[in-house]
Design a protein around this motif. Structure first.
Motif, short mmCIF file in Angstrom:
data_model
loop_
_atom_site.label_atom_id
_atom_site.label_comp_id
_atom_site.label_asym_id
_atom_site.label_seq_id
_atom_site.Cartn_x
_atom_site.Cartn_y
_atom_site.Cartn_z
N PHE A 81 4.17 7.02 -0.36
CA PHE A 81 5.46 6.66 0.23
C PHE A 81 6.02 7.85 1.01
CE2 PHE A 81 10.09 6.27 0.05
CZ PHE A 81 10.26 4.99 0.56
N MET A 82 5.96 9.02 0.37
CA MET A 82 6.53 10.19 1.05
C MET A 82 5.74 10.52 2.32
SD MET A 82 7.84 13.76 -0.36
CE MET A 82 6.30 14.58 -0.44
N SER A 83 4.41 10.45 2.24
CA SER A 83 3.60 10.73 3.44
C SER A 83 3.98 9.78 4.57
CB SER A 83 2.11 10.54 3.15
OG SER A 83 1.76 11.26 2.03
N ASN A 84 4.14 8.50 4.21
CA ASN A 84 4.47 7.50 5.23
C ASN A 84 5.85 7.78 5.84
OD1 ASN A 84 4.26 5.20 6.79
ND2 ASN A 84 3.53 3.93 5.11
N MET A 85 6.81 8.17 4.97
CA MET A 85 8.15 8.46 5.47
C MET A 85 8.15 9.70 6.38
SD MET A 85 10.13 6.12 4.46
CE MET A 85 8.76 5.01 4.53
N ALA A 121 9.94 9.93 -10.00
CA ALA A 121 8.71 9.17 -9.76
C ALA A 121 7.63 10.07 -9.18
CB ALA A 121 9.01 8.02 -8.80
N LEU A 122 8.04 10.96 -8.31
CA LEU A 122 7.10 11.88 -7.66
C LEU A 122 6.49 12.85 -8.67
CD1 LEU A 122 6.20 12.23 -4.75
CD2 LEU A 122 8.06 13.84 -4.41
N GLN A 123 7.34 13.35 -9.58
CA GLN A 123 6.84 14.28 -10.60
C GLN A 123 5.84 13.60 -11.52
OE1 GLN A 123 10.53 15.65 -12.28
NE2 GLN A 123 10.90 16.99 -10.53
N LYS A 124 6.10 12.33 -11.83
CA LYS A 124 5.16 11.59 -12.70
C LYS A 124 3.84 11.35 -11.97
CE LYS A 124 8.29 8.83 -15.47
NZ LYS A 124 8.99 7.56 -15.36
N ASP A 125 3.95 11.15 -10.67
CA ASP A 125 2.79 10.78 -9.86
C ASP A 125 1.88 11.98 -9.61
OD1 ASP A 125 1.38 8.83 -8.28
OD2 ASP A 125 2.09 9.88 -6.50
N THR A 126 2.47 13.12 -9.37
CA THR A 126 1.67 14.29 -9.02
C THR A 126 2.41 15.58 -9.32
OG1 THR A 126 0.63 15.50 -7.23
CG2 THR A 126 2.48 14.11 -6.60
N TRP A 166 14.23 4.32 -4.04
CA TRP A 166 13.80 5.69 -3.77
C TRP A 166 14.57 6.31 -2.59
CZ3 TRP A 166 7.76 4.85 -4.13
CH2 TRP A 166 7.41 4.76 -5.47
N MET A 167 14.98 5.45 -1.65
CA MET A 167 15.67 5.98 -0.47
C MET A 167 17.16 6.23 -0.74
SD MET A 167 13.82 3.61 2.34
CE MET A 167 14.26 4.43 3.83
N ARG A 186 0.82 -1.23 0.00
CA ARG A 186 0.00 0.00 0.00
C ARG A 186 0.85 1.27 0.00
NH1 ARG A 186 -4.13 -0.69 4.71
NH2 ARG A 186 -4.65 1.45 4.16
N THR A 187 2.16 1.12 -0.25
CA THR A 187 3.04 2.29 -0.20
C THR A 187 3.81 2.46 -1.50
OG1 THR A 187 3.30 1.64 2.11
CG2 THR A 187 4.66 3.43 1.41
N THR A 188 3.30 1.86 -2.57
CA THR A 188 4.07 1.88 -3.83
C THR A 188 3.87 3.18 -4.61
OG1 THR A 188 2.24 0.72 -4.88
CG2 THR A 188 4.09 -0.64 -4.14
N SER A 189 2.86 3.98 -4.24
CA SER A 189 2.72 5.27 -4.92
C SER A 189 3.68 6.26 -4.28
CB SER A 189 1.27 5.75 -4.82
OG SER A 189 1.22 7.06 -4.33
N PRO A 190 4.43 7.05 -5.10
CA PRO A 190 5.44 7.95 -4.53
C PRO A 190 4.87 8.92 -3.48
CG PRO A 190 5.69 7.82 -6.89
CD PRO A 190 4.44 7.07 -6.57
#
Ligand code: GTP
Length: 261
Positions: free
Chosen positions: A158-162, A204-209, A194-195, A151-155
């Motif tokens: 992932f960032m929110s979780n981190m 990945a983040l730019q592609k995502d949002t 990513w880390m 459930r954390t594969t979307s960038p």
């Protein structure tokens, strides 16, 4: 509550913290089984008053002290208020819990602690801080932050979780292990990439949002620093994959802890 520094020959506390459904309880069960079969049986503490069934038998169970449904009725609270109030009531007796743990400590290597399903009830409450501080003042303590990898594969997720993990590190100031759980479903390779590769994550983040991209970029930099302060392991609480690596990370984290204290 002890205010002295923890002694080096004390058992290690493993605080299992994670979002609802990330697999804390299943991970606790795996730790318990692993320690029973390969090392010394752990001391097990359950701090989740609302859990219906536990797949292990805790030595201390908050449900033996407070009845969360009764607390909801008595104080006219909803489920989250009921869990929080139950934890508060239990915390008033935590010195007695510590007495039990202290008596058993000479025969223990690990004390494992399951926390409430709703993460903020433990991480953002005074009770959570009191319990964490009381344990960490007496025993070398490590946070195992459990992540639901599939459930954390979307960038953006992932960032929110981190960022959430980062806030817990900041609040607890304890050695921290990111435990990517459920790798039997999705490998945590993407997270490692990513880390370790800042640009790959930014891309990945730019592609995502495109949402607030400047803010996102700044956050990425904050996270880079955060990553320097933690250990990362991938596990499957269901199959047991990665559990040896997890205990390797715990040993390293304890060494760091001993250098700090
Ligand atoms: P709450 O206390 O409700 O927040 O849940 P939790 O974080 O304790 O998670 P729990 O252990 O109840 O697991 C949630 C779901 O994920 C269950 O259906 C588990 O069977 C499943 N689960 C946990 N760990 C794993 C894993 O490693 N692999 C797979 N495939 N499923 C898992």
């Amino acid at each position: 509550m002890s205010t002295s520094s923890p002694r080096k020959d004390q058992p290690t506390v493993l605080l299992c913290i994670g979002m609802a459904g990330s697999g804390k309880t299943t991970f606790m069960q795996r730790l318990n089984a692993h320690l029973h079969s390969k090392k010394r049986p752990p001391y097990v503490i359950n701090l989740d008053p609302a859990v219906l069934k536990l797949p292990f038998t805790p030595n201390i169970d908050i449900r033996d002290t407070v009845n969360y449904k009764e607390v909801m009725k008595q104080y006219n609270l909803g489920p989250n208020g009921g869990i929080l109030t139950s934890l508060n009531l239990f915390t008033t007796k935590f010195d007695q819990v510590l007495d039990f743990v202290n008596k058993r400590a000479p025969t223990l290597d690990h004390i494992i602690v399951d926390t409430p399903g709703q993460i903020e009830i433990f991480t953002w409450s005074a009770s959570g801080a009191i319990i964490t501080d009381a344990l960490a003042a007496t025993y070398p303590s490590v946070v195992a932050y459990i992540i639901d990898t599939p459930r954390t594969t979307s960038p953006a997720t992932f960032m929110s979780n981190m960022l959430y993990a980062c806030s817990i590190l900041y609040k607890t100031k304890l050695p921290f292990i990111l435990v990517f759980n459920k790798i039997d479903v999705v490998s945590h390779e993407f997270a490692i990439q990513w880390m370790t590769d800042f640009e790959a994550f930014q891309l990945a983040l730019q592609k995502d949002t495109s949402y607030m991209s400047n803010l996102m970029n700044s956050m990425c930099m904050v996270l880079e620093e955060f990553y320097n302060n933690l250990k990362v392991v991938g596990v499957s609480a269901v199959t047991g994959e990665g559990i040896d690596e997890f205990f390797g990370a715990v040993d390293e984290a304890v060494k760091e802890y001993e250098e700090i204290y």
